[in-house]
Design an enzyme around this catalytic site. Structure first.
Site, PDB file in Angstrom:
ATOM      1  CG  ASP A  58      96.033  80.509  53.277  1.00 34.41           C
ATOM      2  OD1 ASP A  58      95.449  79.775  52.472  1.00 34.41           O
ATOM      3  OD2 ASP A  58      97.196  80.907  53.124  1.00 34.41           O
ATOM      4  CB  CYS A  93     102.177  81.094  56.531  1.00 36.34           C
ATOM      5  SG  CYS A  93     102.191  81.532  58.292  1.00 36.34           S
ATOM      6  CG  ASP A  94      98.775  77.882  54.840  1.00 38.92           C
ATOM      7  OD1 ASP A  94      99.406  77.950  55.905  1.00 38.92           O
ATOM      8  OD2 ASP A  94      97.566  77.637  54.791  1.00 38.92           O
ATOM      9  CE  LYS A  95      97.853  78.312  49.854  1.00 38.82           C
ATOM     10  NZ  LYS A  95      97.540  78.510  51.270  1.00 38.82           N
ATOM     11  CB  CYS A  98      97.556  78.228  62.349  1.00 38.45           C
ATOM     12  SG  CYS A  98      97.094  79.882  61.790  1.00 38.45           S
ATOM     13  CD  GLU A 107      92.271  78.040  53.612  1.00 38.08           C
ATOM     14  OE1 GLU A 107      93.302  77.433  53.259  1.00 38.08           O
ATOM     15  OE2 GLU A 107      92.109  78.539  54.732  1.00 38.08           O
ATOM     16  CB  SER A 145      92.046  75.230  55.848  1.00 40.99           C
ATOM     17  OG  SER A 145      92.897  75.267  56.964  1.00 40.99           O
TER      18      SER A 145
END
Length: 562
Positions: A80, A121-123, A193, A443, A469
């Site tokens: 992202d 990570c995010d997804k 992150c 985002e 985010s």
């Protein structure tokens, strides 16, 4: 033991299948063991995944030690942070469905007995979980862990302070040399992150659901995480032997626990997209009214960046970690006792945990707030709901009434914020950024960071049908449903319209008469979508449901064009 993989490697008519394995150096006796897929999202694209090759090796060693045969295959992983602020941000959320589908394809095409999902990570983490629940094959998750906290001019720092400092540079509060130096040290190395973004949030919630081994929040570049990876590989083999499957773990009680932990940490608002999607695959009804009840009943016991100026994910781990938080929550009856991936009950997993630093993980008697960190908002702008991370909102912005300043995309909004065109008291409206209209529900970290960086976070609110985010903070309301592309009320807002936001009451209201809105609707036309015909984004836009449905794909009769 009859194995799923027997349909590939057993029988006289499977000689060519076995030969394909032998061509890779697999021994005949290894085909008699459980064949465990190691779904590895390692790449050189992002720091969260750059080190996963080391962890994959440890996972495979654990599988071998427990009497299994590991077979590794890759998964895509979009960053992202790399995609932010340009056309690429249309893809991260959309990639979640690609990940789930690709894992399904590989697992069913090759009939593996079980899998270890290695992500960060995010997804990627939720995408793999969705696949696991869809397939209901023995599976266990492990992530790459969180990045070390940065340090700039003697102060702890992270990704979020760096992006917010761009506004300080614009205002002359920081020099270009200082910014250049800041870039070199804000993010010191591999790992997710270093703030409570979506990556770390979903890591914590996956442990809370019971799909990871306890203590999964150990930092990225440590021997302890390599050891955890080995134990994860070992446990994967046992899951196959015991026939423990994801739907045995992820049930209504597990989702309840994830929501309680989410509220207690003030996690990323993206959990309100991913948890409904995970439930969708598990055949569990996700109830946003239940989210509200849990949020009202659960105190926020943890605040880490971006909601805290001093504490980071590393500090949470050193304070006792998610295990210690869950023990505290469990002792006061907020959690459900349910089976986990260890084969033990949740209460057994956390029994030996201890809060080491009560400034980071507060006890029930001294919470950061009496309510949870997220709230579900409703009103005429969002009749189907919207989401706000209230744990990251300044007290003076919990109620805000102001005139709308409307933008049909993120880019002109960010430009206007940095150019000083946004005035104190306004409500920035960014629309046509939803799952369908974006498409991909970009985002809005760039605009929220710009608002903070320009010193407006105590004066300006933002609402959007896009998402945020986990690093976003401020009076920001997202996921507004119905979205603008579906003709939601947000599409009819005009500059100067008064908007009332009450985060304490969880309401969002556009102060425009219904008859005026109906007149505007007569002239409304959605803008031309930004994608090219024949691209994945075009297919995604036609298949995706609303944010409040988890932005999942339509199924069955919903696919029929009427």
């Amino acid at each position: 033991m009859t194995k799923r993989s027997d349909q590939v490697v057993k029988g006289i008519d499977r000689s060519t299948h076995r030969a394909l394995y032998y061509a890779m150096g697999v021994l005949p006796e290894e085909l008699d063991k459980p064949i465990i897929a190691v779904v590895n999202a390692h790449s050189e694209v992002l720091p969260g995944h750059r080190h996963l090759d080391t962890l994959a090796q440890a996972v495979k060693e654990g599988i071998l030690q427990a009497g299994g045969t590991p077979i590794e295959f890759p998964s895509i992983a979009i960053c992202d942070g790399m995609a932010m602020g340009h056309f690429g941000m249309h893809y991260p959320l959309a990639s979640r469905e690609l990940i789930a589908d690709s894992v399904e394809a590989m697992m069913l095409a090759h009939a593996y007995d079980g899998m270890v999902m290695l992500s960060n990570c995010d997804k990627i983490t939720p995408g793999m979980l969705m696949a696991a629940l869809r397939l209901n094959v023995p599976a266990i998750s492990i992530t790459g862990g969180t990045m070390e906290t940065g340090c700039f001019h003697g102060k702890k720092t992270s990704f979020i302070e760096l992006i917010e400092s761009q506004g300080k540079l614009k205002r002359g509060l920081m020099t270009q040399k200082e910014m250049d130096d800041f870039e070199q040290c804000a993010m010191p190395g591999c790992g997710a992150c270093n703030e409570l973004g979506t990556a770390n949030t979903m890591d914590y919630l996956t442990e809370a659901m019971g799909m990871m081994l306890p203590g999964s929040d150990v930092p990225a570049v440590t021997g302890a995480r390599v050891a955890l990876a080995k134990r994860t590989g070992m446990r994967a083999v046992e899951l196959v032997k015991q026939n423990i499957r994801p739907r045995d773990i992820v049930n209504e009680k597990a989702i309840h626990n994830a929501l309680v932990v989410d509220m207690a940490i003030g996690g990323s608002s993206n959990s309100m997209i991913h948890l409904p999607a995970i439930c969708h695959e598990a055949g569990i009804k996700f109830d946003f009214d239940e989210v509200t009840k849990i949020s009202e009943a659960t105190p926020q016991l943890v605040k880490i960046a971006p909601s805290s100026p001093t504490d980071y994910p590393e500090d949470l781990y050193n304070a006792g970690g998610i295990k210690a938080l869950m023990k505290e929550l469990n002792e006061y009856g907020w959690l459900e006792d349910t089976m986990t991936i260890t084969g033990k009950m949740m209460s057994e997993n956390v029994a030996d945990a201890e809060i080491i630093n009560t400034n980071v993980i507060r006890p029930k008697e001294n919470p950061f707030s009496e309510n949870g960190g997220l709230c579900i908002m409703h009103g005429n702008v969002a009749p189907n709901g919207a989401v706000c991370k209230r744990g990251g909102v300044l007290p003076e912005m919990m109620q805000h009434r102001g005139p709308a300043h409307v933008f049909d995309q993120e880019e002109p909004a960010v430009k206007a914020i940095y150019n000083g065109e946004i005035k104190p008291g306004e409500v920035v409206v960014i629309r046509y950024e939803g799952p369908k209209g974006g498409p991909g529900m970009r985002e809005m970290l760039s605009p929220t960071a710009a608002i903070v960086g320009m010193g407006l976070d105590d004066k300006v609110a933002l609402i959007t049908d896009g998402r945020f985010s986990g690093a976003s903070r401020g009076a920001a309301v997202g996921h507004i449903s119905p979205e603008a592309a579906d003709g939601g009320i947000i599409a009819l807002i005009e500059d100067g319209d008064m908007i009332d936001i009450d985060i304490e009451a969880c309401t969002l209201h556009l102060d425009v008469p219904d008859e005026v809105l109906e007149e505007r609707r007569k002239n409304w036309q959605p803008p031309k979508p930004p994608y090219q015909e024949g691209t994945y984004l075009e297919r995604y836009s036609k298949l995706v449901k609303s944010a409040m449905d988890g932005a999942v794909f339509k199924r069955g009769d919903e696919l029929v064009v009427k």
